[in-house]
Design a protein around this motif. Structure first.
Motif, PDB file in Angstrom:
ATOM      1  N   PRO A  99       0.815  -1.228   0.000  1.00 60.11           N
ATOM      2  CA  PRO A  99       0.000   0.000   0.000  1.00 60.11           C
ATOM      3  C   PRO A  99       0.843   1.269   0.000  1.00 60.11           C
ATOM      4  CG  PRO A  99      -0.898  -1.596   1.534  1.00 60.11           C
ATOM      5  CD  PRO A  99       0.427  -2.135   1.092  1.00 60.11           C
ATOM      6  N   LYS A 112       1.024   4.225  -2.919  1.00 61.51           N
ATOM      7  CA  LYS A 112       0.850   5.668  -2.707  1.00 61.51           C
ATOM      8  C   LYS A 112       1.870   6.464  -3.525  1.00 61.51           C
ATOM      9  CE  LYS A 112      -2.657   6.490  -0.153  1.00 61.51           C
ATOM     10  NZ  LYS A 112      -3.431   5.626  -1.044  1.00 61.51           N
ATOM     11  N   ASP A 116      -4.993   3.433   9.761  1.00 64.46           N
ATOM     12  CA  ASP A 116      -5.461   2.439   8.797  1.00 64.46           C
ATOM     13  C   ASP A 116      -6.907   2.695   8.369  1.00 64.46           C
ATOM     14  OD1 ASP A 116      -6.430   1.864  11.269  1.00 64.46           O
ATOM     15  OD2 ASP A 116      -6.013  -0.292  11.215  1.00 64.46           O
ATOM     16  N   LEU A 168      -6.965   5.798   6.125  1.00 63.00           N
ATOM     17  CA  LEU A 168      -6.451   5.419   4.815  1.00 63.00           C
ATOM     18  C   LEU A 168      -7.499   4.668   4.005  1.00 63.00           C
ATOM     19  CD1 LEU A 168      -3.825   5.465   3.111  1.00 63.00           C
ATOM     20  CD2 LEU A 168      -3.311   3.209   4.035  1.00 63.00           C
ATOM     21  N   THR A 169      -8.207   3.747   4.638  1.00 60.54           N
ATOM     22  CA  THR A 169      -9.231   2.971   3.945  1.00 60.54           C
ATOM     23  C   THR A 169     -10.361   3.872   3.463  1.00 60.54           C
ATOM     24  OG1 THR A 169      -8.738   1.026   5.307  1.00 60.54           O
ATOM     25  CG2 THR A 169     -10.855   1.062   4.169  1.00 60.54           C
ATOM     26  N   ASN A 182      -9.172   5.967   0.544  1.00 56.64           N
ATOM     27  CA  ASN A 182      -8.992   5.151  -0.656  1.00 56.64           C
ATOM     28  C   ASN A 182     -10.332   4.851  -1.326  1.00 56.64           C
ATOM     29  OD1 ASN A 182      -6.216   5.011  -0.560  1.00 56.64           O
ATOM     30  ND2 ASN A 182      -6.173   3.112   0.612  1.00 56.64           N
ATOM     31  N   ASP A 221      -5.123  -0.628  -4.037  1.00 58.23           N
ATOM     32  CA  ASP A 221      -4.784  -0.022  -2.745  1.00 58.23           C
ATOM     33  C   ASP A 221      -5.928  -0.203  -1.753  1.00 58.23           C
ATOM     34  OD1 ASP A 221      -3.511   1.364  -0.769  1.00 58.23           O
ATOM     35  OD2 ASP A 221      -3.407   3.262  -1.843  1.00 58.23           O
ATOM     36  N   THR A 222      -7.162  -0.005  -2.223  1.00 54.59           N
ATOM     37  CA  THR A 222      -8.330  -0.161  -1.353  1.00 54.59           C
ATOM     38  C   THR A 222      -8.498  -1.598  -0.894  1.00 54.59           C
ATOM     39  OG1 THR A 222      -9.438   1.664  -2.507  1.00 54.59           O
ATOM     40  CG2 THR A 222     -10.818   0.200  -1.191  1.00 54.59           C
ATOM     41  N   TYR A 247      -6.139  -3.814  -0.467  1.00 57.20           N
ATOM     42  CA  TYR A 247      -5.133  -4.058   0.567  1.00 57.20           C
ATOM     43  C   TYR A 247      -5.512  -3.384   1.881  1.00 57.20           C
ATOM     44  CZ  TYR A 247      -1.430  -6.510  -1.963  1.00 57.20           C
ATOM     45  OH  TYR A 247      -0.692  -7.458  -2.612  1.00 57.20           O
ATOM     46  N   SER A 248      -6.100  -2.194   1.795  1.00 60.20           N
ATOM     47  CA  SER A 248      -6.499  -1.481   3.010  1.00 60.20           C
ATOM     48  C   SER A 248      -7.613  -2.221   3.735  1.00 60.20           C
ATOM     49  CB  SER A 248      -6.955  -0.059   2.653  1.00 60.20           C
ATOM     50  OG  SER A 248      -5.905   0.680   2.068  1.00 60.20           O
TER      51      SER A 248
END
Length: 285
Positions: A145, A149, A208, A211-212, A215, A271-272, A274-275
């Motif tokens: 992730p 970025k 976290d 970030l989620t 994303n 990325d989403t 993985y988040s």
């Protein structure tokens, strides 16, 4: 007190960095020996090789003298983020330079291109060597992730370079797309800066989860941009006939932006995923 650590020069990542310094130095030396150009693409290529040379040499020096441990930053995050950024920059340079500046009789230019391609491979290898392995405790930018970025921010920079105010200022839809690119870029850069400077604790909520949420929002915004940009850019707007005599026509920038929008959308989706995995699966085990 400065202590010399010769081991940093003999480990695999140290050897890779030494080769990066050598190859980038030879690349910009070969191009500089041919002569100066005012072309913006030439400037970009020279900047890339010089920038990567200087920062990589600085990294080698700081690790060799053990000064890296005394810096008030997350060193692993910084080196991994730079390796990812350098990989993308050198990749772009390795594509751009031969398109505009090489020919069958341009020995030095071809040599610089070959070395640039080898440098790209070396930086990609460095990313693989410094990336956090499964189960390994490391900084955020050393994880997938985190690397995504850096990728998202770099792709946004390419989009910004291709933007023309006269093209997007006519339609509110295109202005919305530009706003999407800017908002998502700013957040990606803030995450990178806050991580390297160890300021993640300043986030008003668990990192976290923040970030989620961002994303998910970025994915939704980029979906609209991926639809709106082509609709407004290419509706009753075919490629001009004069573009056939140009290596890169201004109209082609619209195509590049459309492609990069879809590319970044895919990056944000990964990325989403993985988040979500980090928040809702790993954190519960």
């Amino acid at each position: 007190m400065v202590t010399l650590d010769f081991r940093t020069l003999t480990v695999p990542v140290g050897i890779v960095r030494i080769l990066e310094v050598i190859f980038t130095c030879i690349s910009f030396s070969l191009v500089a020996s041919v002569g100066h150009s005012t072309n913006s693409f030439w400037t970009w290529c020279m900047f890339t090789w010089c920038f990567c040379f200087c920062v990589t040499f600085l990294i080698i020096f700081l690790e060799f003298t053990s000064l890296s441990a005394k810096l008030p930053i997350s060193w692993d995050d910084f080196t991994t983020a730079f390796a990812m950024l350098a990989t993308l920059m050198v990749l772009a340079t390795s594509i751009i330079y031969p398109i505009f500046f090489t020919c069958s009789s341009c020995g030095k230019q071809i040599g610089a291109t070959v070395l640039s391609c080898l440098t790209f491979i070396l930086y990609a290898v460095e990313v693989g060597l410094t990336r956090a392995k499964p189960g390994e405790i490391s900084g955020f930018l050393s994880t997938i992730p985190g690397l995504l970025k850096v990728l998202e921010a770099f792709v946004a920079c390419i989009i910004f370079i291709c933007l023309d105010y006269n093209q997007f200022s006519k339609y509110p839809g295109l202005q919305w797309c530009v706003a999407v690119y800017c908002i998502c870029f700013i957040f990606a850069v803030l995450v990178i800066i806050f991580t390297i400077c160890r300021l993640l604790s300043l986030f008003p909520a668990p990192f976290d989860k923040v970030l989620t949420g961002c994303n998910v929002l970025a994915v939704l915004m980029y979906i609209t941009a991926a639809v709106v940009w082509p609709v407004y850019s290419f509706k009753n707007n075919s490629r001009p006939s004069y573009c056939s005599n140009m290596v890169l026509c201004p109209w082609d920038n619209l195509v590049v932006i459309a492609f990069m929008t879809c590319f970044n959308l895919a990056a944000y989706i990964v990325d989403t995923v993985y988040s979500f995995r980090l928040v809702f699966f790993i954190s519960r085990t």
